[in-house]
Design an enzyme around this catalytic site. Sequence first.
Site, PDB file in Angstrom:
ATOM      1  N   GLU A 142       0.832  -1.202   0.000  1.00 52.93           N
ATOM      2  CA  GLU A 142       0.000   0.000   0.000  1.00 52.93           C
ATOM      3  C   GLU A 142       0.868   1.254   0.000  1.00 52.93           C
ATOM      4  OE1 GLU A 142      -0.359  -2.591   2.060  1.00 52.93           O
ATOM      5  OE2 GLU A 142      -2.170  -3.473   1.178  1.00 52.93           O
TER       6      GLU A 142
ATOM      7  N   HIS B 217     -12.078  -5.537   8.100  1.00 51.49           N
ATOM      8  CA  HIS B 217     -12.816  -5.344   6.848  1.00 51.49           C
ATOM      9  C   HIS B 217     -14.051  -4.491   7.100  1.00 51.49           C
ATOM     10  CE1 HIS B 217     -10.471  -9.033   6.172  1.00 51.49           C
ATOM     11  NE2 HIS B 217     -10.463  -8.704   4.903  1.00 51.49           N
TER      12      HIS B 217
END
Lengths: 424, 363
Positions: free
Chosen positions: B97, B167
């Site tokens: 990322e 999540h």
Amino acid sequence: MAAGAARLVGRLGLLVGRRARNYGRMGYSDSAPSRGPEYTTDLAEATVSLTSKQPLPVYRVLSAGGEMLDPSQDPGLPGETVVRMYEKMVGLCQVDQQLYKAQRMGLISFYMTSYGEEATHFGSAAALHEKDMVYAQYREPGVLLWRGFSLDQMVDQCFNNRHDLAHGRQMPVHYGSPEHYFQFISSPLATQMPQAPGYAHGLKQAGSDNCVIVYFGDGAAQEGDAHAAMNFAATLKCPVIFFCRNNGYAISTPVEENYKGDGLAQRALGYGMEGYRVDGNDVLAVYNVTKKARELVVDEGAPVLIEAMTYRLGSHSTSDDQTGYQDMSEVKDWRERYFPRDRLRGYLQSQGLWDQEKEDELVSVTNETIRSAIKRARAEKKPSLEHMFTDVYDVPPLRLRRQKEEVQAMVAKYPEHFPTASHE
Amino acid sequence: MAGRLARSLLQRRFGQRLPVRLASGEAYVPEKPPVEGKTENMKLVHAINNALDIAMETDSTAAIFGEDVGFGGVFRCSANLRDKYGSNRVFNTPLSEQGIVGFGIGLATQGSTAIAEIQFADYIHPAFDQVVNEAAKYRYRSASHYHCGPLTVRAPYGAVGHGGHYHSQSVEGFYAHVPGIKVVIPRGPSQAKGLLLASIRDQNPVFFFEPKWLYQAAAEEVPVADYELPLSKAEILQSGSDVTVLGYGSQIQILRQACEMAQSELGVSCELIDLRTILPWDEDTVIQSVCKTGRLVVSHEAPLTAGFGAELAATVQAECFNHLEAPIQRVCGWDTPFPLIFEPFYIPNKVRCFDAIRTVVDY
């Protein structure tokens, strides 16, 4: 101040060194600096060439059919140990199948199988000391099973019921167990990697004979944390085994789009540690390599990198569909020719340690154990609402205690809007 | 076929019975198109895909990249775009990322339109340094001689019924604290399309958080044309006289239901406002509304403490002090990590929002 002065002196030294090389004829020395490699005027000698290095071969012990290729490489494990590896492997295969089905039926919210990678779990786990700390990624439940974590415990975690050791707070497959020296799993990739050398350093300082193993995938190995982890471990001489399951895919992304070099094992050289590349579908080869790595790690107090070459036969998880990105003929080939369970069974049969009757009985008993575990786990209550607020801190702060009272009041006021009946 | 695959993938990602969100089962309420012209029925995922397609079509420098975006992304937002625009413009990156955001900053600084995807907002944190110290300060530290304005980072955020710690998180609060970037959160398909196109074309780095539980659950008629909706402009979704109810993203669906409940059960008239852009946010619309109603309820999924609701409440109490009839109420996630099995108790659901409306009215 002192450090600053030392740096300045160092820089001056470097400057003098450069001058010495440039102006050797003026009486300066032309030798290499006290730290660092020799100089050369031959650029070829100073070239890291992509063509000069061959891909590292893959170490194996058993043929695809389970035949011992070189008797000198036989780890000499007692028959019952190898049989136990097989039994545990079958347990993992069966629980994977049934929990995958349970997810499809909507009984659990998520699942990930280890399909095709089972040998990496049992080969490595068997070579470790039972108190060596495990930092897993998320596809290594076989390590827990090897250490005695039960199929019931797996199922309870996946159903997030009141028996889940972490009170149902995490998604299925996020196991952990202090009794089995296994840290709780975190979904973000590679975050466990720099922690492993930290833990290992602590063990070393405490004079422990144990080491740490950290598992990760070929995808996670591209995260910044992976680099930090291996560099710290090598530099600080931490007794940790870096175990990479190179299964060919990070969700849909093939390894060719994740790295350009020769996989992971050769990175070890860059970090200054030993590295091995092993056939991850050959449980005995994984055992041998992990055993050797452990000896090195414990004796030298320094890290080792293992790259286990394996193949993800299933989808990444129940959330994706491998047929959208994987070549299914490749999957079929790996399933037919290299499936670790078939390979180990072939070996056991060749040794007279296994037969069809034993196989049938094992499969039937294991399936029954899992079926009844699912039936039981499904009927269990979910954890108490109390546990939404425990463990945020060692002691819940006042503000959090008030929030808990607020939720309880809200639930009492509007009971039809909260699923209280399913909780303990 | 592609639609079917997308549906099946999302169903597999989050279980087969979507969306199993709340005990009270709120469903998405389709909206009228924000601009005139031909429309098509699109889910949120298709509206995002359509916006990306238009951004690529209308700007030859635009590129889409991130983890797994090549085959369409795990939520299918970039489906079919690699086939259409080629793998030089739509491509997988290695799994990192910090790499994705740093690469995007470089690409944008060069002048290309960089559209990065972070697979889940929960996984954006390794890029925090690139966001906070680089993207946000690039223009300021070089007196605009260089900037990474053409960068947009998309990431799905928020509760989905079974995402647990990693999540489900709402991360907008971290980024709202970073001058130099913009933060945008759409509430549904047609808003998402217009706001995403505006974000991609805005000459500042924009962080665009998409409510993942609505990817498949929200569908409505979306204009097929190329259109933008203004950034930093809140929208009054329902005029009212008694209480201002303020939120953004998927929480708007919950707040709609709470407002209806307040109307039917208490006869209370709520003014519902979608903030749409979190940073820099539209103070004037909010202040005018609260000066009119005298009461404010703010709601977001992120934890209460230091959430963006705190900024909203502080500004409103300073600007509307003489008009306030009741203390401002914040209805948020609790101050714990996002807890999988306790999600129905954790999220600011309809009755919690309704109860806050009742509290400010009864004060």
